[in-house]
Structure formats: structure tokens, C-alpha cells
Design a protein around this motif. Structure first.
Motif, PDB file in Angstrom:
ATOM      1  N   SER A 157      60.094  42.830 -25.861  1.00 27.53           N
ATOM      2  CA  SER A 157      60.122  44.012 -25.401  1.00 27.53           C
ATOM      3  C   SER A 157      60.712  44.272 -24.074  1.00 27.53           C
ATOM      4  CB  SER A 157      58.812  44.854 -25.683  1.00 27.53           C
ATOM      5  OG  SER A 157      57.866  44.158 -24.834  1.00 27.53           O
ATOM      6  N   ASP A 158      60.427  43.321 -23.060  1.00 29.96           N
ATOM      7  CA  ASP A 158      60.512  43.313 -21.755  1.00 29.96           C
ATOM      8  C   ASP A 158      62.389  43.210 -21.849  1.00 29.96           C
ATOM      9  OD1 ASP A 158      58.287  43.657 -20.949  1.00 29.96           O
ATOM     10  OD2 ASP A 158      58.067  41.470 -20.647  1.00 29.96           O
ATOM     11  N   ALA A 190      60.614  46.505 -31.798  1.00 29.04           N
ATOM     12  CA  ALA A 190      61.781  47.126 -32.432  1.00 29.04           C
ATOM     13  C   ALA A 190      62.054  48.433 -31.695  1.00 29.04           C
ATOM     14  CB  ALA A 190      61.372  47.214 -33.831  1.00 29.04           C
ATOM     15  N   GLY A 191      60.772  49.433 -31.750  1.00 35.56           N
ATOM     16  CA  GLY A 191      61.205  50.311 -30.995  1.00 35.56           C
ATOM     17  C   GLY A 191      61.976  50.264 -29.829  1.00 35.56           C
ATOM     18  N   HIS A 192      61.493  49.598 -28.895  1.00 36.84           N
ATOM     19  CA  HIS A 192      62.053  49.452 -27.705  1.00 36.84           C
ATOM     20  C   HIS A 192      63.545  48.964 -27.789  1.00 36.84           C
ATOM     21  CE1 HIS A 192      59.394  50.840 -24.777  1.00 36.84           C
ATOM     22  NE2 HIS A 192      58.452  49.941 -25.256  1.00 36.84           N
ATOM     23  N   MET A 193      63.847  48.344 -28.780  1.00 36.58           N
ATOM     24  CA  MET A 193      65.180  47.817 -29.035  1.00 36.58           C
ATOM     25  C   MET A 193      66.074  48.835 -29.497  1.00 36.58           C
ATOM     26  SD  MET A 193      67.342  46.219 -32.088  1.00 36.58           S
ATOM     27  CE  MET A 193      66.665  44.623 -32.513  1.00 36.58           C
ATOM     28  N   PHE A 194      65.438  49.914 -30.482  1.00 40.32           N
ATOM     29  CA  PHE A 194      66.109  50.954 -30.977  1.00 40.32           C
ATOM     30  C   PHE A 194      66.752  51.903 -29.571  1.00 40.32           C
ATOM     31  CE2 PHE A 194      63.826  50.524 -34.999  1.00 40.32           C
ATOM     32  CZ  PHE A 194      64.326  49.546 -35.345  1.00 40.32           C
ATOM     33  N   GLU A 195      65.287  52.029 -28.820  1.00 39.82           N
ATOM     34  CA  GLU A 195      66.018  53.020 -27.668  1.00 39.82           C
ATOM     35  C   GLU A 195      66.796  52.337 -26.627  1.00 39.82           C
ATOM     36  OE1 GLU A 195      62.793  55.840 -25.754  1.00 39.82           O
ATOM     37  OE2 GLU A 195      61.686  53.879 -26.174  1.00 39.82           O
ATOM     38  N   ALA A 196      66.975  50.970 -26.574  1.00 42.29           N
ATOM     39  CA  ALA A 196      67.843  50.559 -25.724  1.00 42.29           C
ATOM     40  C   ALA A 196      69.143  50.467 -26.361  1.00 42.29           C
ATOM     41  CB  ALA A 196      67.763  49.090 -25.332  1.00 42.29           C
ATOM     42  N   ALA A 197      69.404  50.502 -27.509  1.00 45.32           N
ATOM     43  CA  ALA A 197      70.635  50.252 -28.234  1.00 45.32           C
ATOM     44  C   ALA A 197      71.266  51.878 -28.277  1.00 45.32           C
ATOM     45  CB  ALA A 197      70.433  49.873 -29.647  1.00 45.32           C
ATOM     46  N   VAL A 198      70.279  52.790 -28.319  1.00 40.36           N
ATOM     47  CA  VAL A 198      70.728  54.215 -28.376  1.00 40.36           C
ATOM     48  C   VAL A 198      71.361  54.418 -26.987  1.00 40.36           C
ATOM     49  CG1 VAL A 198      69.903  56.534 -28.365  1.00 40.36           C
ATOM     50  CG2 VAL A 198      69.387  55.034 -30.249  1.00 40.36           C
ATOM     51  N   TYR A 219      64.454  44.365 -23.911  1.00 37.39           N
ATOM     52  CA  TYR A 219      64.852  45.757 -24.397  1.00 37.39           C
ATOM     53  C   TYR A 219      64.819  46.797 -23.468  1.00 37.39           C
ATOM     54  CZ  TYR A 219      64.860  43.119 -28.658  1.00 37.39           C
ATOM     55  OH  TYR A 219      65.054  42.181 -29.967  1.00 37.39           O
ATOM     56  N   LYS A 220      63.628  46.739 -22.681  1.00 34.50           N
ATOM     57  CA  LYS A 220      63.448  47.494 -21.484  1.00 34.50           C
ATOM     58  C   LYS A 220      64.582  47.653 -20.614  1.00 34.50           C
ATOM     59  CE  LYS A 220      58.439  47.543 -22.408  1.00 34.50           C
ATOM     60  NZ  LYS A 220      57.034  47.134 -22.241  1.00 34.50           N
ATOM     61  N   ALA A 221      64.596  46.314 -19.969  1.00 36.83           N
ATOM     62  CA  ALA A 221      65.762  46.058 -19.242  1.00 36.83           C
ATOM     63  C   ALA A 221      66.891  46.584 -19.530  1.00 36.83           C
ATOM     64  CB  ALA A 221      65.601  44.372 -18.596  1.00 36.83           C
ATOM     65  N   LEU A 222      67.377  46.351 -20.620  1.00 37.14           N
ATOM     66  CA  LEU A 222      68.679  46.751 -21.455  1.00 37.14           C
ATOM     67  C   LEU A 222      68.882  48.211 -21.283  1.00 37.14           C
ATOM     68  CD1 LEU A 222      69.194  44.155 -24.198  1.00 37.14           C
ATOM     69  CD2 LEU A 222      70.409  44.198 -21.957  1.00 37.14           C
ATOM     70  N   GLU A 223      67.772  48.802 -21.783  1.00 39.04           N
ATOM     71  CA  GLU A 223      67.649  50.433 -21.744  1.00 39.04           C
ATOM     72  C   GLU A 223      67.914  50.887 -20.311  1.00 39.04           C
ATOM     73  OE1 GLU A 223      65.114  54.090 -22.918  1.00 39.04           O
ATOM     74  OE2 GLU A 223      64.118  52.188 -22.842  1.00 39.04           O
ATOM     75  N   ALA A 224      67.568  50.163 -19.192  1.00 39.18           N
ATOM     76  CA  ALA A 224      67.585  50.581 -17.965  1.00 39.18           C
ATOM     77  C   ALA A 224      68.826  50.511 -17.556  1.00 39.18           C
ATOM     78  CB  ALA A 224      66.550  50.079 -16.932  1.00 39.18           C
ATOM     79  N   ALA A 225      69.300  49.280 -17.750  1.00 34.56           N
ATOM     80  CA  ALA A 225      70.818  48.775 -17.264  1.00 34.56           C
ATOM     81  C   ALA A 225      71.579  49.853 -18.017  1.00 34.56           C
ATOM     82  CB  ALA A 225      71.123  47.378 -17.796  1.00 34.56           C
ATOM     83  N   SER A 226      71.468  50.158 -19.114  1.00 32.10           N
ATOM     84  CA  SER A 226      72.421  51.180 -20.023  1.00 32.10           C
ATOM     85  C   SER A 226      72.401  52.680 -19.265  1.00 32.10           C
ATOM     86  CB  SER A 226      71.974  51.224 -21.493  1.00 32.10           C
ATOM     87  OG  SER A 226      72.259  50.013 -22.061  1.00 32.10           O
ATOM     88  N   TYR A 227      71.272  53.010 -18.942  1.00 30.51           N
ATOM     89  CA  TYR A 227      71.325  54.172 -18.399  1.00 30.51           C
ATOM     90  C   TYR A 227      72.177  54.183 -16.903  1.00 30.51           C
ATOM     91  CZ  TYR A 227      68.068  56.447 -21.594  1.00 30.51           C
ATOM     92  OH  TYR A 227      67.556  56.868 -22.539  1.00 30.51           O
TER      93      TYR A 227
END
Length: 187
Positions: free
Chosen positions: A42-43, A109-117, A45-53
Motif C-alpha cells: 500500500s505504501d 488493492a484500493g490504494h493501487m486502483f487510486e494510484a492507477a487512476v 501505491y500511495k507514493a505512486l498516486e502522489a507522484a502521479s498527481y
């Protein structure tokens, strides 16, 4: 500062802490060597979400490349049926979905989905989104009306499935989010 310092340091800390290594081991189909608690993925995915934003507002070729490298590891770690969780791939392969309350599979899984979106919306690239969709399809094949009853111990996947539904238009993701929400509290 977030883009040039915080996010790169965060990604490097995921290497130092073993989060990335766990996913690399899963990609190699290793059966030992997992380090850390059950929710290590999950960590990442959270980092990938932040990087994507960050990419959405400040394009950065080096950061984009680093994200792509990690996404390639995720794609390699994904099981043929779509399942993706380094802890259960490496350490407990026979225990998938056996403790939804405590083992954070649906949370991760949820954090992965958020990061992927977030990645898809920022870059238009589908590689990470494809990994997420394959995993969401697997989860949908396991849980839902007429399938397995269950819901996550730690809410997260519900809002992530809604985000995935909005991006893909796949009604099954909305329905699965509804299933998890409506069944929370039932044994």
C-alpha cells in the motif's frame, strides 16, 4: 519542493525499507524473502498516486520514468488470474482472501486502483490502469452477489472502485463497491 525533493525521497525510502524489493521478489516468483508487515504494497501505491498527481501539474521526465519502472515491476508481479499482493505471493500463497478483516488485501488493492487512476488521468498511459483493471476483474470474480460474501476490514477499496468505474465506465466496479458497502457489518 514536493516534486523535486519529497517524492524522490519517498520513492527512495520505499527501496530502503524493502517495499519495492518485495514486489521485485513477487515478480521473480520468489517464495521467501518478504520483509515487513502484510500491507507493505500500500505504501508503494500511495507514493505512486502522489507522484502521479505531481505529474498532472508538473510534467517531469525523470519522475515519469521512475513511475514507469515501478509499474513494470507491478505488471511482472501480477499473477495470471490478476491477483497482486507481494505478501501473499511470496509468504502466504495459500492464504489469499482468508482474513479480510486484518490482512489488508482489499485495502492494498484500493490504494493501487487510486494510484492507477491518478496515473492514467495525469499521463494518459494505460499500463498501470491495465494492471488495476486486471486485479479489479479478479476481485469481482471472487466477491459479490452469488459469489463470496465479504468486505474489507479497513475501508478503502470502495471509493477506489468508484474512481475506477468513473474512468473505465465498467459498471461491475460500481456494483462491487456497492456490494462491499452494503455488506459491511454482516458476518
Amino acid at each position: 519542493i514536493n516534486r523535486t525533493i519529497s517524492i524522490p525521497v519517498n520513492l527512495e525510502n520505499l527501496v530502503k525499507a524493502g517495499n519495492i524489493r518485495n514486489l521485485e521478489l513477487a515478480a521473480q516468483k520468489a517464495k521467501e524473502g518478504f520483509a515487513g508487515p502484510v500491507f507493505m504494497d500500500s505504501d508503494v501505491y500511495k507514493a505512486l498516486e502522489a507522484a502521479s498527481y505531481s505529474l498532472a501539474t508538473h510534467p517531469d521526465p525523470a519522475l515519469d520514468k521512475r513511475i514507469s519502472e515501478i509499474v513494470a515491476i507491478l505488471a511482472a508481479a501480477q499473477q495470471p488470474d490478476g491477483y497482486l499482493n507481494s505478501y501473499f505471493t511470496i509468504k502466504q500463497p495459500g492464504k489469499r482472501w482468508t482474513n479480510l478483516r486484518d490482512w489488508h488485501e482489499l485495502y492494498c488493492a484500493g490504494h493501487m486502483f487510486e494510484a492507477a487512476v491518478a496515473h492514467y488521468l495525469a499521463t494518459g498511459k494505460r499500463d498501470f490502469l491495465n494492471v488495476a483493471v486486471k486485479f479489479a476483474d479478479h476481485i469481482d470474480s471472487v466477491f459479490g452477489p452469488g459469489k463470496r460474501m465479504g468486505y474489507p476490514g479497513h475501508p478503502e477499496i470502495e471509493l477506489a472502485l468508484i474512481k475506477l468505474w468513473k474512468v473505465t465506465g465498467e459498471q461491475r466496479y460500481f456494483n462491487l463497491a456497492r456490494f462491499f458497502i452494503e455488506n459491511r457489518g454482516h458476518k
